[in-house]
Motif scaffolding. Sequence first.
Motif, PDB file in Angstrom:
ATOM      1  N   GLN A  69      -4.252  -9.609  -4.154  1.00 43.46           N
ATOM      2  CA  GLN A  69      -5.221  -8.823  -3.512  1.00 43.46           C
ATOM      3  C   GLN A  69      -5.103  -7.648  -3.198  1.00 43.46           C
ATOM      4  O   GLN A  69      -5.753  -6.731  -3.564  1.00 43.46           O
ATOM      5  CB  GLN A  69      -6.166  -9.697  -3.053  1.00 43.46           C
ATOM      6  CG  GLN A  69      -6.542 -11.259  -3.417  1.00 43.46           C
ATOM      7  CD  GLN A  69      -7.356 -11.034  -4.576  1.00 43.46           C
ATOM      8  OE1 GLN A  69      -8.187 -10.002  -4.668  1.00 43.46           O
ATOM      9  NE2 GLN A  69      -7.154 -11.925  -5.560  1.00 43.46           N
ATOM     10  N   THR A  70      -3.794  -7.471  -2.382  1.00 45.62           N
ATOM     11  CA  THR A  70      -3.383  -6.055  -1.877  1.00 45.62           C
ATOM     12  C   THR A  70      -3.106  -5.143  -3.095  1.00 45.62           C
ATOM     13  O   THR A  70      -3.559  -3.978  -2.940  1.00 45.62           O
ATOM     14  CB  THR A  70      -2.563  -6.417  -0.900  1.00 45.62           C
ATOM     15  OG1 THR A  70      -2.896  -7.127   0.270  1.00 45.62           O
ATOM     16  CG2 THR A  70      -2.203  -4.740  -0.031  1.00 45.62           C
ATOM     17  N   GLY A 111      -8.848   0.432  -5.834  1.00 47.63           N
ATOM     18  CA  GLY A 111      -9.823   0.448  -4.740  1.00 47.63           C
ATOM     19  C   GLY A 111     -10.234  -0.737  -4.710  1.00 47.63           C
ATOM     20  O   GLY A 111      -9.579  -1.856  -4.710  1.00 47.63           O
ATOM     21  N   LYS A 112     -11.509  -1.114  -4.491  1.00 39.11           N
ATOM     22  CA  LYS A 112     -12.056  -2.508  -4.170  1.00 39.11           C
ATOM     23  C   LYS A 112     -11.786  -3.446  -5.435  1.00 39.11           C
ATOM     24  O   LYS A 112     -11.770  -2.921  -6.645  1.00 39.11           O
ATOM     25  CB  LYS A 112     -13.580  -2.509  -4.296  1.00 39.11           C
ATOM     26  CG  LYS A 112     -14.266  -3.974  -3.826  1.00 39.11           C
ATOM     27  CD  LYS A 112     -15.387  -3.549  -3.303  1.00 39.11           C
ATOM     28  CE  LYS A 112     -16.275  -5.087  -3.232  1.00 39.11           C
ATOM     29  NZ  LYS A 112     -17.670  -5.088  -2.898  1.00 39.11           N
ATOM     30  N   SER A 113     -11.103  -4.440  -5.193  1.00 38.41           N
ATOM     31  CA  SER A 113     -10.832  -5.441  -6.013  1.00 38.41           C
ATOM     32  C   SER A 113     -11.904  -5.719  -7.157  1.00 38.41           C
ATOM     33  O   SER A 113     -13.038  -5.946  -6.816  1.00 38.41           O
ATOM     34  CB  SER A 113     -10.265  -6.748  -5.790  1.00 38.41           C
ATOM     35  OG  SER A 113      -9.806  -7.716  -6.447  1.00 38.41           O
ATOM     36  N   LYS A 123      -4.157  -5.116  -6.111  1.00 36.40           N
ATOM     37  CA  LYS A 123      -5.454  -4.880  -6.971  1.00 36.40           C
ATOM     38  C   LYS A 123      -6.212  -3.625  -5.941  1.00 36.40           C
ATOM     39  O   LYS A 123      -6.593  -2.829  -6.480  1.00 36.40           O
ATOM     40  CB  LYS A 123      -6.351  -6.156  -6.992  1.00 36.40           C
ATOM     41  CG  LYS A 123      -5.578  -7.051  -7.905  1.00 36.40           C
ATOM     42  CD  LYS A 123      -6.627  -8.354  -8.099  1.00 36.40           C
ATOM     43  CE  LYS A 123      -5.865  -9.540  -8.740  1.00 36.40           C
ATOM     44  NZ  LYS A 123      -6.871 -10.594  -8.690  1.00 36.40           N
ATOM     45  N   LYS A 124      -6.308  -3.857  -4.735  1.00 31.58           N
ATOM     46  CA  LYS A 124      -7.103  -3.001  -3.942  1.00 31.58           C
ATOM     47  C   LYS A 124      -6.326  -1.826  -3.765  1.00 31.58           C
ATOM     48  O   LYS A 124      -7.126  -0.696  -4.012  1.00 31.58           O
ATOM     49  CB  LYS A 124      -7.363  -3.701  -2.523  1.00 31.58           C
ATOM     50  CG  LYS A 124      -8.315  -4.828  -2.783  1.00 31.58           C
ATOM     51  CD  LYS A 124      -8.722  -5.366  -1.255  1.00 31.58           C
ATOM     52  CE  LYS A 124      -9.488  -6.581  -1.319  1.00 31.58           C
ATOM     53  NZ  LYS A 124      -9.289  -7.522  -0.273  1.00 31.58           N
ATOM     54  N   ARG A 144       0.965  -1.142   0.064  1.00 24.16           N
ATOM     55  CA  ARG A 144      -0.052  -0.096  -0.099  1.00 24.16           C
ATOM     56  C   ARG A 144       0.802   1.367  -0.077  1.00 24.16           C
ATOM     57  O   ARG A 144       0.404   2.163  -0.672  1.00 24.16           O
ATOM     58  CB  ARG A 144      -0.983   0.026   1.283  1.00 24.16           C
ATOM     59  CG  ARG A 144      -1.989  -1.084   0.955  1.00 24.16           C
ATOM     60  CD  ARG A 144      -3.070  -0.948   2.276  1.00 24.16           C
ATOM     61  NE  ARG A 144      -2.715  -1.331   3.477  1.00 24.16           N
ATOM     62  CZ  ARG A 144      -2.371  -2.431   3.668  1.00 24.16           C
ATOM     63  NH1 ARG A 144      -3.313  -3.233   3.132  1.00 24.16           N
ATOM     64  NH2 ARG A 144      -2.462  -2.602   5.160  1.00 24.16           N
TER      65      ARG A 144
END
Length: 88
Positions: free
Chosen positions: A73-74, A81-83, A76-77, A36
């Motif tokens: 997944q992190t 934003g939301k996957s 992508k988010k 992030r």
Amino acid sequence: TEYCWDANADAPYLRHDEAGSANDMFLSFTNETQIRKCVEFIRNNGLGGFIIYELGEGHRVSQPIGKRDVLLQTVKKAVWGKSKFAAC
């Protein structure tokens, strides 16, 4: 063994100190927080992107769906934003 965060590098690491021994260990790795922070740095500095050079070790087939590829997944988010994609 102790979990540590290097504020200068914005990176996690583990250290294992055996008092009076030359067998001390240091292990750096990538985690969700660092991913992030990397995406935030890229955006804040107007950079064009990043490279993911290894995903194989992060895929854990034995985990339930949504927990098998936590680092991907992190990414992508953090990027979108939301996957937008189904969790593997």
